[in-house]
Design a protein around this motif. Structure first.
Motif, PDB file in Angstrom:
ATOM      1  N   LEU A 181       0.864  -1.173   0.000  1.00 50.66           N
ATOM      2  CA  LEU A 181       0.000   0.000   0.000  1.00 50.66           C
ATOM      3  C   LEU A 181       0.900   1.223   0.000  1.00 50.66           C
ATOM      4  CD1 LEU A 181      -2.792   1.430   0.361  1.00 50.66           C
ATOM      5  CD2 LEU A 181      -2.437   1.198   2.830  1.00 50.66           C
ATOM      6  N   GLY A 182       0.808   2.026  -1.038  1.00 54.57           N
ATOM      7  CA  GLY A 182       1.663   3.205  -1.147  1.00 54.57           C
ATOM      8  C   GLY A 182       0.884   4.484  -0.904  1.00 54.57           C
ATOM      9  N   VAL A 183       1.456   5.381  -0.119  1.00 53.61           N
ATOM     10  CA  VAL A 183       0.866   6.702   0.126  1.00 53.61           C
ATOM     11  C   VAL A 183       1.954   7.736  -0.105  1.00 53.61           C
ATOM     12  CG1 VAL A 183      -0.322   8.212   1.743  1.00 53.61           C
ATOM     13  CG2 VAL A 183      -0.725   5.748   1.833  1.00 53.61           C
ATOM     14  N   ARG A 184       1.698   8.620  -1.072  1.00 56.87           N
ATOM     15  CA  ARG A 184       2.714   9.600  -1.476  1.00 56.87           C
ATOM     16  C   ARG A 184       2.087  10.976  -1.572  1.00 56.87           C
ATOM     17  NH1 ARG A 184       4.823  10.579  -7.466  1.00 56.87           N
ATOM     18  NH2 ARG A 184       6.631  11.907  -7.062  1.00 56.87           N
ATOM     19  N   THR A 185       2.832  11.991  -1.199  1.00 56.95           N
ATOM     20  CA  THR A 185       2.373  13.370  -1.364  1.00 56.95           C
ATOM     21  C   THR A 185       3.411  14.136  -2.188  1.00 56.95           C
ATOM     22  OG1 THR A 185       3.414  14.080   0.711  1.00 56.95           O
ATOM     23  CG2 THR A 185       1.105  13.392   0.803  1.00 56.95           C
ATOM     24  N   ARG A 186       2.933  15.147  -2.927  1.00 52.79           N
ATOM     25  CA  ARG A 186       3.832  15.963  -3.739  1.00 52.79           C
ATOM     26  C   ARG A 186       3.158  17.293  -4.067  1.00 52.79           C
ATOM     27  NH1 ARG A 186       2.194  15.447  -9.186  1.00 52.79           N
ATOM     28  NH2 ARG A 186       0.712  13.729  -9.523  1.00 52.79           N
ATOM     29  N   HIS A 187       3.962  18.217  -4.599  1.00 53.59           N
ATOM     30  CA  HIS A 187       3.466  19.512  -5.063  1.00 53.59           C
ATOM     31  C   HIS A 187       3.134  19.426  -6.547  1.00 53.59           C
ATOM     32  CE1 HIS A 187       4.790  21.722  -1.419  1.00 53.59           C
ATOM     33  NE2 HIS A 187       5.769  20.834  -1.410  1.00 53.59           N
ATOM     34  N   SER A 188       2.135  20.198  -6.969  1.00 53.79           N
ATOM     35  CA  SER A 188       1.822  20.342  -8.388  1.00 53.79           C
ATOM     36  C   SER A 188       1.369  21.782  -8.612  1.00 53.79           C
ATOM     37  CB  SER A 188       0.722  19.356  -8.814  1.00 53.79           C
ATOM     38  OG  SER A 188       0.395  19.517 -10.184  1.00 53.79           O
ATOM     39  N   GLY A 189       2.343  22.657  -8.858  1.00 50.49           N
ATOM     40  CA  GLY A 189       2.029  24.079  -8.957  1.00 50.49           C
ATOM     41  C   GLY A 189       1.546  24.618  -7.622  1.00 50.49           C
ATOM     42  N   ASP A 190       0.370  25.228  -7.623  1.00 48.86           N
ATOM     43  CA  ASP A 190      -0.207  25.747  -6.376  1.00 48.86           C
ATOM     44  C   ASP A 190      -1.052  24.700  -5.662  1.00 48.86           C
ATOM     45  OD1 ASP A 190       0.929  28.236  -6.781  1.00 48.86           O
ATOM     46  OD2 ASP A 190      -0.788  28.981  -7.936  1.00 48.86           O
ATOM     47  N   ASP A 191      -1.096  23.497  -6.194  1.00 45.91           N
ATOM     48  CA  ASP A 191      -1.901  22.422  -5.604  1.00 45.91           C
ATOM     49  C   ASP A 191      -1.003  21.411  -4.899  1.00 45.91           C
ATOM     50  OD1 ASP A 191      -3.941  23.720  -6.839  1.00 45.91           O
ATOM     51  OD2 ASP A 191      -4.318  22.190  -8.362  1.00 45.91           O
ATOM     52  N   VAL A 192      -1.628  20.592  -4.064  1.00 43.66           N
ATOM     53  CA  VAL A 192      -0.941  19.440  -3.480  1.00 43.66           C
ATOM     54  C   VAL A 192      -1.656  18.180  -3.978  1.00 43.66           C
ATOM     55  CG1 VAL A 192      -0.208  20.724  -1.449  1.00 43.66           C
ATOM     56  CG2 VAL A 192      -2.344  19.448  -1.385  1.00 43.66           C
ATOM     57  N   VAL A 193      -0.895  17.100  -4.110  1.00 45.69           N
ATOM     58  CA  VAL A 193      -1.441  15.855  -4.629  1.00 45.69           C
ATOM     59  C   VAL A 193      -1.139  14.732  -3.639  1.00 45.69           C
ATOM     60  CG1 VAL A 193      -1.441  14.194  -6.526  1.00 45.69           C
ATOM     61  CG2 VAL A 193      -1.114  16.625  -7.005  1.00 45.69           C
ATOM     62  N   ILE A 194      -2.177  13.997  -3.287  1.00 46.04           N
ATOM     63  CA  ILE A 194      -2.043  12.802  -2.441  1.00 46.04           C
ATOM     64  C   ILE A 194      -2.335  11.596  -3.331  1.00 46.04           C
ATOM     65  CG2 ILE A 194      -2.838  11.610  -0.369  1.00 46.04           C
ATOM     66  CD1 ILE A 194      -3.984  14.347   0.558  1.00 46.04           C
ATOM     67  N   SER A 195      -1.387  10.687  -3.456  1.00 50.37           N
ATOM     68  CA  SER A 195      -1.555   9.495  -4.292  1.00 50.37           C
ATOM     69  C   SER A 195      -1.580   8.258  -3.406  1.00 50.37           C
ATOM     70  CB  SER A 195      -0.421   9.386  -5.312  1.00 50.37           C
ATOM     71  OG  SER A 195      -0.406  10.505  -6.182  1.00 50.37           O
ATOM     72  N   ILE A 196      -2.601   7.447  -3.586  1.00 48.65           N
ATOM     73  CA  ILE A 196      -2.755   6.207  -2.811  1.00 48.65           C
ATOM     74  C   ILE A 196      -2.820   5.051  -3.801  1.00 48.65           C
ATOM     75  CG2 ILE A 196      -4.248   4.929  -1.228  1.00 48.65           C
ATOM     76  CD1 ILE A 196      -5.117   7.636  -0.079  1.00 48.65           C
ATOM     77  N   SER A 197      -1.833   4.157  -3.728  1.00 48.86           N
ATOM     78  CA  SER A 197      -1.707   3.075  -4.703  1.00 48.86           C
ATOM     79  C   SER A 197      -1.798   1.718  -4.024  1.00 48.86           C
ATOM     80  CB  SER A 197      -0.380   3.198  -5.454  1.00 48.86           C
ATOM     81  OG  SER A 197       0.717   3.111  -4.562  1.00 48.86           O
ATOM     82  N   ASP A 198      -2.187   0.720  -4.813  1.00 43.66           N
ATOM     83  CA  ASP A 198      -2.247  -0.651  -4.310  1.00 43.66           C
ATOM     84  C   ASP A 198      -1.699  -1.590  -5.372  1.00 43.66           C
ATOM     85  OD1 ASP A 198      -4.445  -1.932  -6.028  1.00 43.66           O
ATOM     86  OD2 ASP A 198      -5.523  -0.201  -5.228  1.00 43.66           O
ATOM     87  N   THR A 199      -1.368  -2.786  -4.945  1.00 45.32           N
ATOM     88  CA  THR A 199      -0.890  -3.829  -5.862  1.00 45.32           C
ATOM     89  C   THR A 199      -1.961  -4.899  -6.025  1.00 45.32           C
ATOM     90  OG1 THR A 199       0.199  -4.914  -3.991  1.00 45.32           O
ATOM     91  CG2 THR A 199       1.546  -3.440  -5.344  1.00 45.32           C
TER      92      THR A 199
END
Length: 447
Positions: free
Chosen positions: A357-375
């Motif tokens: 289970l992957g949980v990642r955060t990052r910037h995208s311009g003026d936004d923030v992105v939370i990505s939740i991945s599974d296998t």
């Protein structure tokens, strides 16, 4: 002479005939005029009646309707708008229409320049009432050409959605509490484990204190003998034997560790309770929030869903504070984590290996992105267009209600003006991306 008189008589008769015909035509004309006049009166009466009726409908219609001129000022407003604003008509007519709204107003200049009779996109806006409170409305507008004139007018409709907003908030809170209820057994287990070694550690310390009391009593007896001038060899031998039987040195070494374990266990329980409180507490106003802390808290709440089938891979960068309804964002993260855990569990149950289970955060311009991945196994192509539909689910009865992703999308897109997208590959897994503006703005409402 007779001939002349006869000619005059004929002329007189002819004139009389013409006069009679003229009088008849005049009578017909008068009748026609009377008919036309009566018809005009009836038409005018019908127009007045229709105008009064339409004016009454306009004034009494349940939606808030108002007209904005090309100069951006309010030309007219119905009673419902005045009621929402708590204002009189003379307090609204002639004022800039943008002043009716809290936050970003509709683009009235662009609307006035738009093609005639074309409706613009609907958007959620906030009307500013006279007493200071705001009213959420669904705003739409159509540009019309004034008949017989070159000027235009923007016909604006603002539908009060306060009740809908309240129901949506209650539904989200209900679904959140339902999620907490579903996770209660797992959370209880998460709490029970540290509570158990706290209990064991406290029990050990209690037994150790009882043993130490026996040793201290022996030393007190030996001291009493010394003070009385009596032989103390027997008392010393007794205490020494007791220390050896109780393995006092080992007890002294283990007791601090037991207390440390008890303290760690209590801290773990406090963390779980704090995470549950952060997750379940309703937030009625948007305010700057630490999403990294919220993600960690939600993962603690949902630990029982994934820890038996997947390893957790965290990649959390430093994020700015994001203005949001934190409780709602917690709900979105939980829904996505639970879905990902179920997808991995299904793959493991079919004979697959332990997933991630992957949980990642990052910037995208003026936004923030939370990505939740599974296998997990990925989303079949046949259902990809329906996963955000309310009550749509591919899970068995009792495992899902089909509301999780629908509510998540409503929270992200409608409430926060963000985006909720996904990537999926059969046999490989799925990744959901939650993109949020750091400061939400009013955006078009999906039709």
């Amino acid at each position: 002479m007779t001939v002349e008189l006869t000619g005059v008589a004929d002329e007189v008769d002819e004139l009389r005939a013409k006069l009679a015909r003229a009088e008849h035509q005049i009578a017909l004309l008068e009748a026609t005029i009377r008919d036309r006049s009566n018809e005009a009166a009836r038409i005018n009466h019908t127009l007045r009646t229709s105008h009064e009726f339409l004016r009454g409908v306009y004034r009494a219609m349940p939606g808030s309707l108002f007209f904005v001129g090309e100069d951006g000022t309010v030309e007219d407003a119905n009673d419902n708008l005045l009621h929402l604003l708590g204002a009189r008509q003379d307090e609204v007519i002639g004022l800039p229409a943008a002043g009716l709204f809290a936050g970003e107003p509709p683009p009235f200049e662009e609307l006035a320049a738009a093609p005639v009779s074309r409706s613009g996109p609907r958007s959620e806006r906030m009307l500013q009432a006279r007493d200071g409170h705001v009213v959420p409305v669904l705003f739409s507008a159509t540009t019309l050409q004034i008949p017989g004139e070159r000027r235009r007018s923007v016909v604006c409709i603002a539908l009060d959605i306060s009740e809908r907003k309240r129901i949506e908030a209650e539904l989200r809170q209900s679904q959140k509490l339902e999620s907490v209820g579903r996770l209660a057994a797992g959370v209880a287990h998460e709490i029970n484990t540290p509570v158990q070694f706290v209990s064991d550690s406290v029990q050990f310390v209690g037994e150790t204190m009882s043993d130490l009391r026996s040793v201290i009593c022996g030393y007190r007896a030996m001291r009493a003998a010394v003070l009385a001038g009596e032989p103390c060899q027997a008392a010393m031998a007794s205490v020494t034997a007791l220390e050896q039987d109780l393995e006092i040195d080992e007890l002294l070494d283990r007791t601090p560790r037991a207390l440390e374990l008890a303290r760690d266990g209590l801290q773990r329980v406090a963390t779980i309770v704090r995470s549950m409180t952060m997750f379940a507490h309703p937030h009625h106003q948007m305010q700057p929030a630490n999403l990294t802390e919220a993600i960690r808290a939600t993962l603690i709440v949902a630990a029982s869903e994934y820890k038996m089938v997947a390893d957790l891979a965290l990649d959390l960068c430093e994020l700015p504070l994001v203005t949001c309804h934190l409780g709602n964002i917690n709900q979105v993260i939980l829904n996505l984590v639970v879905n990902a855990s179920h997808a991995i569990a299904d793959t493991v149950q079919r004979g697959g290996q332990r997933g991630q289970l992957g949980v990642r955060t990052r910037h995208s311009g003026d936004d923030v992105v939370i990505s939740i991945s599974d296998t997990g196994g990925g989303i079949p192509e046949t259902v990809r267009d329906h996963i955000f539909d309310p009550f749509f689910t591919t899970k068995e009865v009792g495992r899902g209600t089909g509301q999780g992703l629908a509510i998540a999308r409503s929270i992200v897109c409608d409430v926060h003006g963000g985006q909720l997208t996904f990537e999926t590959e059969l046999g490989k897994g799925t990744t959901f991306h939650v993109q949020l503006p750091t400061v939400p703005e009013a955006r078009p409402h999906a039709s």
